[in-house]
Write a protein that holds these residues in place. Structure first.
Motif, PDB file in Angstrom:
ATOM      1  N   UNK A 274       0.962  -2.419   8.732  1.00  0.00           N
ATOM      2  CA  UNK A 274       1.146  -3.034   7.420  1.00  0.00           C
ATOM      3  C   UNK A 274       0.610  -2.197   6.103  1.00  0.00           C
ATOM      4  N   UNK A 275      -0.312  -1.571   6.425  1.00  0.00           N
ATOM      5  CA  UNK A 275      -1.015  -0.563   5.117  1.00  0.00           C
ATOM      6  C   UNK A 275       0.052   0.473   4.943  1.00  0.00           C
ATOM      7  N   UNK A 276       0.825   0.951   6.205  1.00  0.00           N
ATOM      8  CA  UNK A 276       1.464   2.272   6.120  1.00  0.00           C
ATOM      9  C   UNK A 276       2.695   1.576   5.169  1.00  0.00           C
ATOM     10  N   UNK A 277       3.173   0.332   5.359  1.00  0.00           N
ATOM     11  CA  UNK A 277       4.481  -0.112   4.860  1.00  0.00           C
ATOM     12  C   UNK A 277       4.173  -0.910   3.432  1.00  0.00           C
ATOM     13  N   UNK A 278       2.875  -0.876   3.022  1.00  0.00           N
ATOM     14  CA  UNK A 278       2.808  -1.524   1.712  1.00  0.00           C
ATOM     15  C   UNK A 278       3.013  -2.851   1.702  1.00  0.00           C
ATOM     16  N   UNK A 279       2.612  -3.505   2.818  1.00  0.00           N
ATOM     17  CA  UNK A 279       2.951  -4.947   3.289  1.00  0.00           C
ATOM     18  C   UNK A 279       1.899  -5.806   3.077  1.00  0.00           C
ATOM     19  N   UNK A 280       0.827  -5.614   2.858  1.00  0.00           N
ATOM     20  CA  UNK A 280      -0.331  -6.515   2.899  1.00  0.00           C
ATOM     21  C   UNK A 280      -1.293  -6.431   4.097  1.00  0.00           C
ATOM     22  N   UNK A 281      -1.893  -7.414   4.226  1.00  0.00           N
ATOM     23  CA  UNK A 281      -2.781  -7.546   5.443  1.00  0.00           C
ATOM     24  C   UNK A 281      -1.666  -7.806   6.561  1.00  0.00           C
ATOM     25  N   UNK A 282      -2.399  -7.599   7.703  1.00  0.00           N
ATOM     26  CA  UNK A 282      -1.704  -8.011   9.002  1.00  0.00           C
ATOM     27  C   UNK A 282      -2.316  -9.405   9.250  1.00  0.00           C
ATOM     28  N   UNK A 283      -0.971 -10.137   9.702  1.00  0.00           N
ATOM     29  CA  UNK A 283      -1.194 -11.728  10.260  1.00  0.00           C
ATOM     30  C   UNK A 283      -1.231 -11.937  11.494  1.00  0.00           C
ATOM     31  N   UNK A 304      -4.591   2.827  19.938  1.00  0.00           N
ATOM     32  CA  UNK A 304      -5.937   2.239  19.733  1.00  0.00           C
ATOM     33  C   UNK A 304      -6.093   2.776  18.253  1.00  0.00           C
ATOM     34  N   UNK A 305      -5.947   1.889  17.269  1.00  0.00           N
ATOM     35  CA  UNK A 305      -6.314   2.264  15.971  1.00  0.00           C
ATOM     36  C   UNK A 305      -7.681   1.498  15.555  1.00  0.00           C
ATOM     37  N   UNK A 306      -8.460   2.258  14.543  1.00  0.00           N
ATOM     38  CA  UNK A 306      -9.593   1.544  14.181  1.00  0.00           C
ATOM     39  C   UNK A 306      -9.471   0.505  12.828  1.00  0.00           C
ATOM     40  N   UNK A 307      -8.253   0.805  12.449  1.00  0.00           N
ATOM     41  CA  UNK A 307      -7.889   0.027  11.120  1.00  0.00           C
ATOM     42  C   UNK A 307      -7.843   0.774   9.970  1.00  0.00           C
ATOM     43  N   UNK A 308      -8.530   1.976   9.788  1.00  0.00           N
ATOM     44  CA  UNK A 308      -8.849   2.760   8.970  1.00  0.00           C
ATOM     45  C   UNK A 308      -7.800   3.747   8.735  1.00  0.00           C
ATOM     46  N   UNK A 309      -6.936   3.930   9.759  1.00  0.00           N
ATOM     47  CA  UNK A 309      -5.957   4.965   9.450  1.00  0.00           C
ATOM     48  C   UNK A 309      -4.813   4.769   8.512  1.00  0.00           C
ATOM     49  N   UNK A 310      -4.252   5.766   8.134  1.00  0.00           N
ATOM     50  CA  UNK A 310      -3.206   5.453   6.934  1.00  0.00           C
ATOM     51  C   UNK A 310      -1.848   5.343   7.763  1.00  0.00           C
ATOM     52  N   UNK A 311      -1.556   6.062   8.758  1.00  0.00           N
ATOM     53  CA  UNK A 311      -0.305   5.942   9.747  1.00  0.00           C
ATOM     54  C   UNK A 311      -0.593   5.745  11.003  1.00  0.00           C
ATOM     55  N   UNK A 312       0.286   5.200  11.593  1.00  0.00           N
ATOM     56  CA  UNK A 312       0.216   4.843  13.129  1.00  0.00           C
ATOM     57  C   UNK A 312       0.091   6.005  13.745  1.00  0.00           C
ATOM     58  N   UNK A 313       0.522   7.218  13.410  1.00  0.00           N
ATOM     59  CA  UNK A 313       0.595   8.456  14.376  1.00  0.00           C
ATOM     60  C   UNK A 313      -0.807   8.995  14.109  1.00  0.00           C
ATOM     61  N   UNK A 330       5.317  -5.698  18.044  1.00  0.00           N
ATOM     62  CA  UNK A 330       5.697  -6.299  16.792  1.00  0.00           C
ATOM     63  C   UNK A 330       4.416  -6.565  15.938  1.00  0.00           C
ATOM     64  N   UNK A 331       4.968  -6.813  14.426  1.00  0.00           N
ATOM     65  CA  UNK A 331       4.005  -7.022  13.560  1.00  0.00           C
ATOM     66  C   UNK A 331       4.492  -8.108  12.525  1.00  0.00           C
ATOM     67  N   UNK A 332       3.658  -8.957  12.025  1.00  0.00           N
ATOM     68  CA  UNK A 332       3.763  -9.696  10.956  1.00  0.00           C
ATOM     69  C   UNK A 332       2.680  -9.314   9.963  1.00  0.00           C
ATOM     70  N   UNK A 333       3.364  -9.164   8.693  1.00  0.00           N
ATOM     71  CA  UNK A 333       2.134  -8.817   7.605  1.00  0.00           C
ATOM     72  C   UNK A 333       2.284  -9.828   6.897  1.00  0.00           C
ATOM     73  N   UNK A 334       1.181 -10.025   5.666  1.00  0.00           N
ATOM     74  CA  UNK A 334       1.014 -11.080   4.903  1.00  0.00           C
ATOM     75  C   UNK A 334       2.258 -11.302   3.958  1.00  0.00           C
ATOM     76  N   UNK A 335       2.892 -10.282   3.699  1.00  0.00           N
ATOM     77  CA  UNK A 335       3.854 -10.331   2.461  1.00  0.00           C
ATOM     78  C   UNK A 335       5.105 -11.184   3.056  1.00  0.00           C
ATOM     79  N   UNK A 336       5.262 -11.480   4.525  1.00  0.00           N
ATOM     80  CA  UNK A 336       6.269 -12.161   4.953  1.00  0.00           C
ATOM     81  C   UNK A 336       5.784 -13.404   5.698  1.00  0.00           C
ATOM     82  N   UNK A 337       4.551 -13.905   5.435  1.00  0.00           N
ATOM     83  CA  UNK A 337       4.109 -15.017   6.037  1.00  0.00           C
ATOM     84  C   UNK A 337       4.201 -16.003   5.072  1.00  0.00           C
ATOM     85  N   UNK A 338       4.475 -17.298   5.809  1.00  0.00           N
ATOM     86  CA  UNK A 338       4.650 -18.741   5.029  1.00  0.00           C
ATOM     87  C   UNK A 338       4.513 -19.652   6.111  1.00  0.00           C
ATOM     88  N   UNK A 339       4.077 -20.743   5.426  1.00  0.00           N
ATOM     89  CA  UNK A 339       3.794 -21.908   6.447  1.00  0.00           C
ATOM     90  C   UNK A 339       4.878 -22.906   5.696  1.00  0.00           C
TER      91      UNK A 339
END
Length: 347
Positions: A274-283, A304-313, A330-339
């Motif tokens: 989500x960080x790499x794609x500028x999509x906000x927080x991970x949901x 195994x990411x720590x969460x501080x990395x800039x890219x998945x690689x 898969x991933x859902x980021x905050x930018x695409x999250x809705x209730x």
């Protein structure tokens, strides 16, 4: 004092890194000469068939009014290809490449090369044409929604017939390397305003998108905005989700897109995407091919990411795997999250 090469134009060219697509050659100064246009990597001449003062007015733009429009290679014969014939400008265009003309076929020789003499007392007025392209809402300047500047405003491009040859031209024009992907259906979000071009058909050899065959009328809406990913940077995409900020994780490696296995896949890994794609927080970090099974290679496993990395690689991972595509991450980021409750959206 006015000069033939207006200082304001020079400064704007430097700021925008603009490479003019026409020049005057072999005249007595910079305001007169044989008309040449830059296309497909070389300068080409223009035939004087039906060339008139309206055409000359466009060629003289920024250099003052037309003094005369000498024909029959008055400024000497050019060499190489003759690109334009039967040019029919109205006089209001920013560039002669915008004027109706025939391209690729002609009945001319270099003895028919056209020229112009301009007054050299031009006052600069911003006149940007469809040669100005940008990519918006992507990961840096080399990916995103395709937008072009025309008639003093930015607008989008429809994805009808949009393919890798078209993407190749955009990437070349922006000095962003080779084309990685040509995306439609507003993958990078819907634009606004005008849709300037439709039914684009590039061969891939053109220098600018404007030089490709296209129509300026369309039957599109912004849900069909075209997008591009160029090789200028490392790329990760989310595919088959609700927009660009949710979906199956795919990464570009070795000239092809592939997936990521969900072994050890968790929220820290999703956070990096989500960080790499500028999509906000991970949901959420769904596995088991929640967004459908991909195809081709599975490029990464045991991430195994720590969460501080800039890219998945940058995360710890293996390139060998024991996975199938029913384990695609898969991933859902905050930018695409809705209730959704009772048919109503709650933000």
């Amino acid at each position: 004092d006015y000069t033939c090469v207006n200082l304001t134009l020079i400064l704007l060219n430097i700021i925008l890194k603009f490479k003019p697509n026409r020049k005057l050659v072999n005249g007595s100064d910079l305001c007169s000469g044989r008309v040449e246009v830059y296309q497909i990597g070389q300068w080409r001449t223009v035939c004087n068939d039906i060339w008139d003062l309206n055409d000359s007015a466009v060629a003289c733009r920024q250099l003052g009014n037309v003094v005369s429009a000498p024909e029959r290679a008055y400024f000497g014969q050019g060499s190489g290809p003759i690109w334009q014939d039967d040019v029919g400008c109205s006089g209001s265009e920013c560039s002669i490449t915008q004027c109706p003309h025939t391209r690729g076929t002609h009945n001319c020789r270099h003895g028919n090369d056209t020229g112009v003499i301009c007054s050299g007392r031009g006052v600069f007025l911003p006149c940007l044409d469809l040669s100005f392209v940008r990519l918006v809402n992507g990961n840096g300047r080399c990916s995103g929604r395709v937008e072009i500047y025309h008639n003093s405003q930015w607008g989008t491009v429809c994805d009808d017939n949009w393919d890798m040859n078209d993407a190749k031209v955009v990437c070349k024009q922006l000095d962003c390397g080779s084309a990685v992907s040509s995306l439609g259906s507003a993958y990078f979000g819907q634009g606004s305003g005008q849709i300037w071009m439709d039914n684009i058909e590039c061969s891939g050899s053109e220098s600018t998108l404007r030089q490709c065959s296209h129509t300026t009328t369309h039957d599109c809406n912004h849900g069909e905005d075209a997008g591009v990913v160029c090789s200028g940077k490392e790329f990760t995409l989310l595919v088959n989700g609700n927009g660009r900020c949710s979906g199956r994780v795919e990464i570009y490696h070795n000239s092809q897109w592939g997936t990521v296995c969900d072994d050890n896949w968790d929220m820290n890994d999703a956070k990096v995407v989500c960080k790499q794609l500028d999509c906000g927080s991970a949901m959420s970090s769904p596995g088991s091919a929640r967004f459908g099974q991909g195809t081709g290679q599975i490029w990464m496993d045991d991430i195994e990411c720590s969460g501080s990395e800039s890219t998945l690689r940058q995360c710890s991972h293996t390139t060998k795997h024991n996975c199938k595509h029913d384990e695609d991450a898969g991933v859902v980021c905050l930018s695409d999250f809705r209730l959704v409750q009772n048919g109503q959206n709650h933000k």
